[in-house]
Design an enzyme around this catalytic site. Structure first.
Site, short mmCIF file in Angstrom:
data_model
loop_
_atom_site.label_atom_id
_atom_site.label_comp_id
_atom_site.label_asym_id
_atom_site.label_seq_id
_atom_site.Cartn_x
_atom_site.Cartn_y
_atom_site.Cartn_z
N LYS A 123 0.82 -1.21 0.00
CA LYS A 123 0.00 0.00 0.00
C LYS A 123 0.86 1.27 0.00
CE LYS A 123 -2.74 0.17 3.48
NZ LYS A 123 -1.93 0.95 4.45
N THR A 138 3.90 1.52 -1.06
CA THR A 138 4.59 1.57 -2.36
C THR A 138 3.68 2.17 -3.42
OG1 THR A 138 5.86 -0.40 -1.75
CG2 THR A 138 5.79 0.16 -4.09
N LYS A 167 7.65 -6.42 10.07
CA LYS A 167 7.51 -5.70 8.82
C LYS A 167 8.83 -5.31 8.17
CE LYS A 167 4.37 -2.20 6.96
NZ LYS A 167 3.36 -1.18 7.31
N ARG A 182 2.52 8.25 7.16
CA ARG A 182 2.81 8.10 8.58
C ARG A 182 4.31 7.82 8.79
NH1 ARG A 182 -0.79 3.32 10.46
NH2 ARG A 182 -0.19 2.58 8.41
N TRP A 217 6.62 -0.65 -8.15
CA TRP A 217 7.81 -1.20 -7.50
C TRP A 217 8.95 -1.30 -8.50
CZ3 TRP A 217 11.20 -5.27 -7.86
CH2 TRP A 217 11.97 -5.57 -6.73
N PHE A 246 -3.68 -0.40 7.13
CA PHE A 246 -4.39 -1.66 6.93
C PHE A 246 -5.52 -1.52 5.90
CE2 PHE A 246 -2.65 -2.38 11.34
CZ PHE A 246 -1.65 -3.22 10.93
N ALA A 282 -3.44 1.47 12.84
CA ALA A 282 -4.86 1.51 12.48
C ALA A 282 -5.66 0.40 13.14
CB ALA A 282 -5.03 1.42 10.97
N PHE A 303 3.05 -8.15 -8.73
CA PHE A 303 4.23 -8.76 -8.13
C PHE A 303 4.85 -9.73 -9.14
CE2 PHE A 303 2.60 -6.99 -4.35
CZ PHE A 303 3.55 -7.10 -3.33
#
Length: 541
Positions: free
Chosen positions: A57, A59, A91, A80, A395, A287, A259, A367
Site C-alpha cells: 500500500k 509503495t 515488517k 505516517r 515497485w 491496513f 490503524a 508482483f
C-alpha cells in the site's frame, strides 16, 4: 537525493520556513507558509484485508504521487512515520519499496527527526507526574487502582504488558499495577495527529483523562496542571517533516498511529499543510478499508473538515489467493480459481468505500510471479462490477508504472461525489458501533461484555457518548477473529472494553484479543539488520 531546499522550493515552501535536519530532511514551520484560497484534492489510498504476503500500500501511495507528478500535476505525498516496533519485528522497513520509496529510507525507518521519541517522552513524563502526585500526598484523591494512563515504549515488548511499580519501600513511591502500550497506541500520538495548531494541541492534552478518584470522578491532565510542560516537550516534534520520493516528489511524513489499535492516519497538520501547498495530496490510512479508511472518513476527515475526493483500493493476486484459501508457501503457483474465490474480499471493500459516497479505483499491484491469466481475471471482474481498475507496476518502474492508475484517479476526481461519514455524532454509541459493524464489516450486530457495559454506563454518565468511535480490531479479517479470511458472514463483533480518549476526541472500543502492546515474532526482522564499517544500514528492506 536532491538537497531538501530544492524539494521545498518545488513544493512552494519558503526557505525561512525550513528547519534543516541534515541535507535531506527538514521540519516545516507552517506559520511561515502563505495560506492559499484553494485547497488540494485528497486521494486516500487504502487496501483489501492485509495478509502475510504483503499488499504494497505504501509503495502504491508513493508511486501514485510520482505518477501524478509525471503527468504535470503539483502533488504532495503525506504518510505516517514508521514505528520501531514493526520495523524491528515483522515488517522491516515501511517507506515503500523498489523504485517507489521515500528517502532517506534508513533515517525515516529508524530515529528520523525524533518525533516518536518525543511522543514517548511526553507520555512517560505524564506517568511520572501522576506517580509523583501520589507520592507527594495525592491532593486530587486519585485512586491508584483506577489510573488508566499507561506508560509506553516504541518497541514490541510483551513482557511489559503487565508490571508492578513502586516497590522497595515508602521512598520508592506508591506501589501499584502498571501496563505499557506501544508508543503508536498512546493517546499522545492520537492528540498529536489530530491537533490543528499548537494551542489546539495544548487544549487536547489538557482534556486527557488519566484516571479516577476514590469517588469515581474523572481526573484530567488539566487537574494535574502539566499541560504546558507536555506541550513544550512536543513543540518541535509537532512541525511536519519534509522529505522526498526517489523521483523528487515532496512528501510529508509525520505522526504514526496504528490503524488496528488507534486511528491509523498521518497528522492532520501535515495533511492540511500539503492541501495548502499542492493541487493533489496522496495519503494513506493503515491496513484495510475496514480499519484505516473507516477511521480516516469517520474521525480524521470529520475533525479536519475535509473529504477524500477519491479512494484507491490496493489489492494483489497474492492477497486474493490467500483469501481464496491458498497457503503462503503455495502463492507462487498459478491458481485462477483461488483468485476468483478471494475476490469476495475485494468486493466487500469496494462496497465499503461506496457506502461512504466515494468512488473507488482498484490498484492491482503487480508482483513478480503473477500470471497474465490471474491478472486478467481480476481486471475482467472489476470491469463487470463497473469499478475502475488499473494494473500498477510502481515497485519496478516507479512513477511510470503508476500512470495508468493516475489517469483513472484523475477521471474520478473530475466527478462530484456524495461523501458522508457512516454515522452521525448525535447517534448513540450503540448505533455508531452497529453502523460500522453492519455497513463496513458486513456483520450482524454488536455484543457487549459485562465490562464493556460498565464502561458504556460510565461514559454516558459523564456525557462522553457524543464522540466518534475508534475500533481496535484485528486487521486480518472483517470479523474480530483473524482466522476468518475472505468475506465472513453471520458474525457479530464483541466489544470487551470502551476507553474514553477525550484528548483525541474519540472512544476506543477494544474487540477480540487485540493487543495495545504487540510482541516480537520468533524470528524478528532485526535479526537481518546490521551496519557496515562506513555506517550504512543493511537489512532494513
Amino acid at each position: 537525493m536532491q538537497p531538501i531546499e530544492n524539494i521545498a522550493d518545488k513544493a512552494g515552501i519558503p526557505l525561512d520556513a525550513l528547519e534543516l535536519y541534515g541535507k535531506y530532511k527538514a521540519k516545516i514551520n507552517v506559520d511561515l507558509i502563505p495560506k492559499q484560497t484553494s485547497q488540494a484534492k485528497v486521494v486516500l489510498v487504502t487496501a483489501t484485508s492485509p495478509t502475510p504476503a504483503g499488499e504494497g500500500k505504501s509503495t502504491v501511495t508513493v508511486g501514485l504521487g510520482d505518477a501524478l507528478s509525471r503527468l504535470g500535476k503539483k502533488t504532495m505525498v503525506a504518510l505516517r512515520e514508521p514505528s520501531l516496533g514493526p520495523v524491528m519485528g515483522v515488517k522491516g522497513g515501511a517507506t515503500g519499496g523498489g523504485f517507489s520509496q521515500v528517502l532517506p529510507m534508513e533515517d525515516i525507518n529508524l530515529h528520523f527527526t525524533g518525533d516518536l521519541h518525543a511522543i514517548t517522552t511526553v507520555n512517560n513524563a505524564l506517568s511520572a507526574m501522576i506517580d509523583n502526585h501520589l507520592h507527594q500526598g495525592n491532593v486530587l484523591n486519585i485512586d491508584p487502582r483506577r489510573i488508566t494512563w499507561k506508560r509506553v515504549m516504541d518497541m514490541n515488548d510483551r513482557a511489559l504488558r503487565h508490571v508492578t511499580i513502586g516497590l522497595g519501600g515508602p521512598s520508592q513511591g506508591v506501589p501499584r499495577e502498571e501496563s505499557f502500550d506501544i508508543t503508536v497506541a498512546s493517546e499522545i500520538m492520537a492528540v498529536f495527529c489530530l491537533a490543528t495548531s499548537l494551542q489546539d494541541l495544548k487544549e487536547r492534552l489538557s482534556d486527557i483523562v488519566i484516571g479516577y478518584t476514590y469517588e469515581k470522578d474523572a481526573v484530567t491532565v488539566r487537574d494535574l496542571g502539566v499541560e504546558g510542560a507536555l506541550t513544550l516537550l512536543l513543540k518541535d516534534a509537532f512541525k511536519p517533516n519534509l522529505v522526498q520520493t526517489i523521483e523528487g516528489t515532496p512528501a510529508f511524513i509525520h505522526g504514526g498511529p496504528f490503524a488496528n489499535i488507534a486511528h491509523g492516519c498521518n497528522s492532520l497538520i501535515a495533511t492540511n499543510t500539503a492541501r495548502n501547498l499542492a493541487d493533489y495530496v496522496v495519503t494513506e490510512a493503515g491496513f484495510g478499508s475496514d480499519l484505516g479508511a473507516e477511521k480516516f472518513m469517520d474521525i480524521k476527515a470529520r475533525i479536519g473538515k475535509f473529504q477524500p475526493d477519491a479512494v484507491v483500493l490496493v489489492t494483489t493476486i497474492r492477497a486474493l489467493k490467500m483469501h481464496g484459501g491458498v497457503e503462503k508457501q503455495e502463492l507462487k503457483v498459478e491458481n485462477t480459481q483461488a483468485v476468483e474465490k478471494g475476490l469476495v474480499n475485494l468486493e466487500k471493500h469496494i462496497e465499503t468505500i461506496l457506502s461512504f459516497g466515494v468512488q473507488p479505483v482498484v490498484a492491482l499491484n503487480r508482483f513478480v510471479g503473477d500470471s497474465d491469466s490471474e491478472l486478467q481475471k481480476v481486471q475482467k471482474w472489476c470491469q463487470d462490477y463497473n469499478v475502475k481498475v488499473a494494473l500498477t507496476d510502481v515497485w519496478q518502474d516507479g512513477g511510470a508504472g503508476g500512470e495508468a492508475l493516475a489517469k483513472e484517479v484523475l477521471q474520478v476526481l473530475e466527478e462530484p461525489n456524495n461523501f458522508a461519514p457512516i454515522y452521525e455524532i448525535e447517534q448513540s454509541v450503540e448505533e455508531k458501533l452497529t453502523a460500522i459493524v453492519q455497513k463496513v464489516y458486513g456483520g450482524t450486530g454488536v455484543l457487549f461484555t459485562d465490562q464493556a457495559k460498565k464502561d458504556l454506563a460510565e461514559i454516558k454518565k459523564n456525557g462522553w457518548d457524543l464522540l466518534p468511535v475508534c475500533m481496535a480490531k484485528t486487521q486480518y479479517s472483517f470479523s474480530d477473529d483473524p482466522k476468518k479470511l475472505g468475506r465472513p458472514t453471520d458474525f457479530s463483533i464483541t466489544i470487551r472494553n470502551i476507553l474514553p480518549k477525550l484528548g483525541a476526541g474519540f472512544l476506543v472500543c477494544l474487540t477480540g484479543d487485540i493487543m495495545t502492546m504487540p510482541g516480537l515474532p520468533k524470528k524478528p526482522a532485526a535479526l537481518n539488520m546490521d551496519v557496515d564499517s562506513a555506517g550504512n544500514a543493511k537489512g532494513l528492506m
